[in-house]
Design a protein around this motif. Structure first.
Motif, mmCIF file in Angstrom:
data_model
loop_
_atom_site.group_PDB
_atom_site.id
_atom_site.type_symbol
_atom_site.label_atom_id
_atom_site.label_comp_id
_atom_site.label_asym_id
_atom_site.label_seq_id
_atom_site.Cartn_x
_atom_site.Cartn_y
_atom_site.Cartn_z
ATOM 1 N N ARG A 95 32.312 58.080 24.677
ATOM 2 C CA ARG A 95 33.622 57.517 24.328
ATOM 3 C C ARG A 95 34.719 58.139 25.186
ATOM 4 N N ALA A 96 34.611 59.438 25.429
ATOM 5 C CA ALA A 96 35.614 60.111 26.250
ATOM 6 C C ALA A 96 35.598 59.576 27.682
ATOM 7 N N GLU A 97 34.399 59.342 28.214
ATOM 8 C CA GLU A 97 34.279 58.792 29.567
ATOM 9 C C GLU A 97 34.839 57.374 29.627
ATOM 10 N N GLU A 98 34.553 56.574 28.591
ATOM 11 C CA GLU A 98 35.074 55.210 28.542
ATOM 12 C C GLU A 98 36.600 55.218 28.513
ATOM 13 N N LEU A 99 37.165 56.100 27.687
ATOM 14 C CA LEU A 99 38.623 56.174 27.576
ATOM 15 C C LEU A 99 39.243 56.592 28.907
ATOM 16 N N SER A 100 38.585 57.506 29.608
ATOM 17 C CA SER A 100 39.087 57.945 30.910
ATOM 18 C C SER A 100 39.106 56.793 31.904
ATOM 19 N N VAL A 101 38.032 55.998 31.913
ATOM 20 C CA VAL A 101 37.965 54.850 32.830
ATOM 21 C C VAL A 101 39.020 53.811 32.460
ATOM 22 N N GLY A 125 44.100 51.092 33.602
ATOM 23 C CA GLY A 125 45.450 50.710 33.217
ATOM 24 C C GLY A 125 46.472 51.099 34.266
ATOM 25 N N ARG A 126 46.327 52.289 34.820
ATOM 26 C CA ARG A 126 47.263 52.726 35.859
ATOM 27 C C ARG A 126 47.135 51.869 37.111
ATOM 28 N N THR A 127 45.898 51.532 37.463
ATOM 29 C CA THR A 127 45.677 50.701 38.664
ATOM 30 C C THR A 127 46.244 49.303 38.474
ATOM 31 N N LEU A 128 45.947 48.695 37.335
ATOM 32 C CA LEU A 128 46.402 47.322 37.093
ATOM 33 C C LEU A 128 47.924 47.235 37.008
ATOM 34 N N SER A 129 48.536 48.240 36.406
ATOM 35 C CA SER A 129 49.997 48.201 36.233
ATOM 36 C C SER A 129 50.732 48.313 37.563
ATOM 37 N N SER A 130 50.057 48.801 38.580
ATOM 38 C CA SER A 130 50.705 48.953 39.895
ATOM 39 C C SER A 130 50.280 47.856 40.869
ATOM 40 N N THR A 131 49.582 46.831 40.363
ATOM 41 C CA THR A 131 49.074 45.754 41.218
ATOM 42 C C THR A 131 49.725 44.439 40.821
ATOM 43 N N ASN A 164 49.023 41.475 42.613
ATOM 44 C CA ASN A 164 48.257 40.412 43.263
ATOM 45 C C ASN A 164 47.084 40.058 42.347
ATOM 46 N N ILE A 165 47.004 38.792 41.958
ATOM 47 C CA ILE A 165 46.000 38.383 40.975
ATOM 48 C C ILE A 165 44.578 38.609 41.485
ATOM 49 N N GLU A 166 44.324 38.292 42.764
ATOM 50 C CA GLU A 166 42.989 38.479 43.310
ATOM 51 C C GLU A 166 42.606 39.960 43.304
ATOM 52 N N ALA A 167 43.566 40.824 43.631
ATOM 53 C CA ALA A 167 43.305 42.262 43.630
ATOM 54 C C ALA A 167 43.045 42.765 42.209
ATOM 55 N N ILE A 168 43.775 42.215 41.251
ATOM 56 C CA ILE A 168 43.557 42.585 39.852
ATOM 57 C C ILE A 168 42.146 42.191 39.418
ATOM 58 N N ALA A 169 41.746 40.969 39.734
ATOM 59 C CA ALA A 169 40.417 40.492 39.348
ATOM 60 C C ALA A 169 39.323 41.333 39.993
ATOM 61 N N GLU A 170 39.511 41.683 41.255
ATOM 62 C CA GLU A 170 38.524 42.516 41.955
ATOM 63 C C GLU A 170 38.447 43.899 41.315
ATOM 64 N N ALA A 171 39.606 44.455 40.953
ATOM 65 C CA ALA A 171 39.622 45.760 40.300
ATOM 66 C C ALA A 171 38.913 45.708 38.945
ATOM 67 N N LEU A 172 39.086 44.610 38.230
ATOM 68 C CA LEU A 172 38.416 44.459 36.937
ATOM 69 C C LEU A 172 36.904 44.545 37.084
ATOM 70 N N TYR A 173 36.367 43.915 38.111
ATOM 71 C CA TYR A 173 34.922 43.972 38.338
ATOM 72 C C TYR A 173 34.485 45.416 38.549
ATOM 73 N N GLY A 174 35.226 46.147 39.350
ATOM 74 C CA GLY A 174 34.869 47.531 39.621
ATOM 75 C C GLY A 174 34.903 48.398 38.376
ATOM 76 N N TYR A 175 35.938 48.261 37.569
ATOM 77 C CA TYR A 175 36.058 49.102 36.379
ATOM 78 C C TYR A 175 35.063 48.699 35.289
ATOM 79 N N VAL A 176 34.886 47.404 35.072
ATOM 80 C CA VAL A 176 33.921 46.964 34.061
ATOM 81 C C VAL A 176 32.512 47.416 34.445
ATOM 82 N N SER A 177 32.208 47.416 35.735
ATOM 83 C CA SER A 177 30.890 47.862 36.201
ATOM 84 C C SER A 177 30.662 49.340 35.917
ATOM 85 N N ALA A 211 44.177 43.671 31.081
ATOM 86 C CA ALA A 211 44.142 42.698 32.177
ATOM 87 C C ALA A 211 45.127 41.559 31.950
ATOM 88 N N SER A 212 45.278 41.133 30.712
ATOM 89 C CA SER A 212 46.184 40.015 30.414
ATOM 90 C C SER A 212 47.614 40.336 30.811
#
Length: 259
Positions: free
Chosen positions: A89-95, A100-106, A108-121, A246-247
Motif C-alpha cells: 500500500r505504501a508503494e502504491e501511494l508513493s506511485v 499526481g505531480r507529473t499529471l498536474s504539470s502536463t 498535453n493530452i497525449e503526454a498525459i495518456a502516455e504517462a498513465l500507461y507508465g504509472y498504471v504499469s 487523470a480526469s
C-alpha cells in the motif's frame, strides 16, 4: 458409488486418494491441524510418520502440540501478510503521488495518456491498456494511447458503439470481468465483442470511467486475452484512484488547448 455402500462426496474421494498415496510412500500416520489467525484460515500444518501411534495418550499430546504450533505459525503468517500488504500500500501511494505531480504539470493530452500507461504499469499488470476519450457532441471515442501486448498501436476515432468500454461511457460505472468466456456477461450487459489490436476476446477485463464531476470524459481500460482472473477488486480500486487524478489533468489540458 460404492457397491453395497453409501455414495461418497468428491472431497471424501480426494481424501482417500491422498491417504492411499501416503501409504504408497510408506507413511502410516498423519496428523494435521489448521493454520488460523483471528478466525482466518491460512492453511494447514501436517506431520507424517512411518509408524502408527497406538497409544491414545501420546496421540492426544501430539495433537495438542501441533495445535499450539499451528496457532503460533498462523499468527506469524498473518503478521507477515499484514506487513507485506502495508508495504504494498505504501508503494502504491508513493506511485500515485508521483503520478499526481507529473499529471498536474502536463497540459498535453497525449503526454498525459502516455504517462498513465507508465504509472498504471507500475501499479498492476497491463497486458493491454488504453485510454478512450469521449466526444459527447459527435458521439465519438478517440484513443490517444493504446498498448496491446506491449506494442503501441494507433486506432482511428470511432463512433460510440456497444463494447464494454462503451457500456462504461453510457452508464458511468466501472466494470471488472473475469472468465474463460465472457459472452454471458456481454449478453447480460447488452454489449458486443469489439476487437482492438487483437482478434481474441478478453478473459480478464477491468475498466473505469473518467469523470470530471458528473461529466464523462472517457475511460481507462486494462485487459488480458490470455490470463483469467488477472484483475481483482484491489486492481479496480487502483484504477479508480488513477482515474480521479487523470480526469482533472485531462480536463485542464482540454481547457488549456481551447484558450
Amino acid at each position: 458409488m460404492e457397491a453395497g455402500g453409501d455414495a461418497i462426496t468428491p472431497e471424501q474421494a480426494d481424501l482417500r486418494l491422498r491417504l492411499q498415496n501416503l501409504q504408497n510412500l510408506g507413511q502410516r500416520a498423519v496428523l494435521g491441524v489448521p493454520l488460523e489467525s483471528k478466525g482466518r484460515l491460512l492453511g494447514t500444518l501436517c506431520a507424517y510418520h512411518a509408524t502408527p501411534r497406538a497409544d491414545l495418550e501420546s496421540q492426544g499430546a501430539a495433537v495438542s502440540l501441533m495445535q499450539v504450533a499451528g496457532q503460533q505459525i498462523g499468527i506469524t503468517i498473518e503478521n507477515a501478510l499484514l506487513f507485506s500488504e502495508t508495504q504494498s500500500r505504501a508503494e502504491e501511494l508513493s506511485v500515485l503521488n508521483e503520478m499526481g505531480r507529473t499529471l498536474s504539470s502536463t497540459l498535453n493530452i497525449e503526454a498525459i495518456a502516455e504517462a498513465l500507461y507508465g504509472y498504471v504499469s507500475r501499479l498492476m499488470p497491463t497486458p493491454s491498456f488504453f485510454v478512450g476519450l469521449y466526444d459527447e457532441e459527435n458521439q465519438e471515442v478517440s484513443m490517444p494511447v493504446v498498448y496491446n501486448s506491449g506494442n503501441r498501436i494507433y486506432p482511428p476515432k470511432r463512433k460510440l458503439g456497444y463494447g464494454f468500454s462503451d457500456y462504461i461511457i453510457r452508464n458511468k460505472v466501472p466494470l471488472l470481468l473475469n472468465g474463460e468466456d465472457l459472452s454471458a456477461e456481454r449478453e447480460r450487459l447488452g454489449v458486443k465483442f469489439v476487437a482492438l489490436g487483437d482478434t481474441k476476446p478478453a478473459v480478464s477485463w477491468c475498466g473505469v470511467p473518467l469523470l470530471y464531476g458528473e461529466q464523462l470524459i472517457g475511460v481507462i481500460v486494462v485487459q488480458s486475452t490470455e490470463i483469467v482472473n488477472l484483475f481483482n477488486q484491489r486492481h479496480l480500486s487502483i484504477m479508480t484512484a488513477v482515474a480521479s487524478q487523470a480526469s482533472v489533468a485531462i480536463q485542464n489540458a482540454r481547457l488549456f488547448q481551447q484558450t
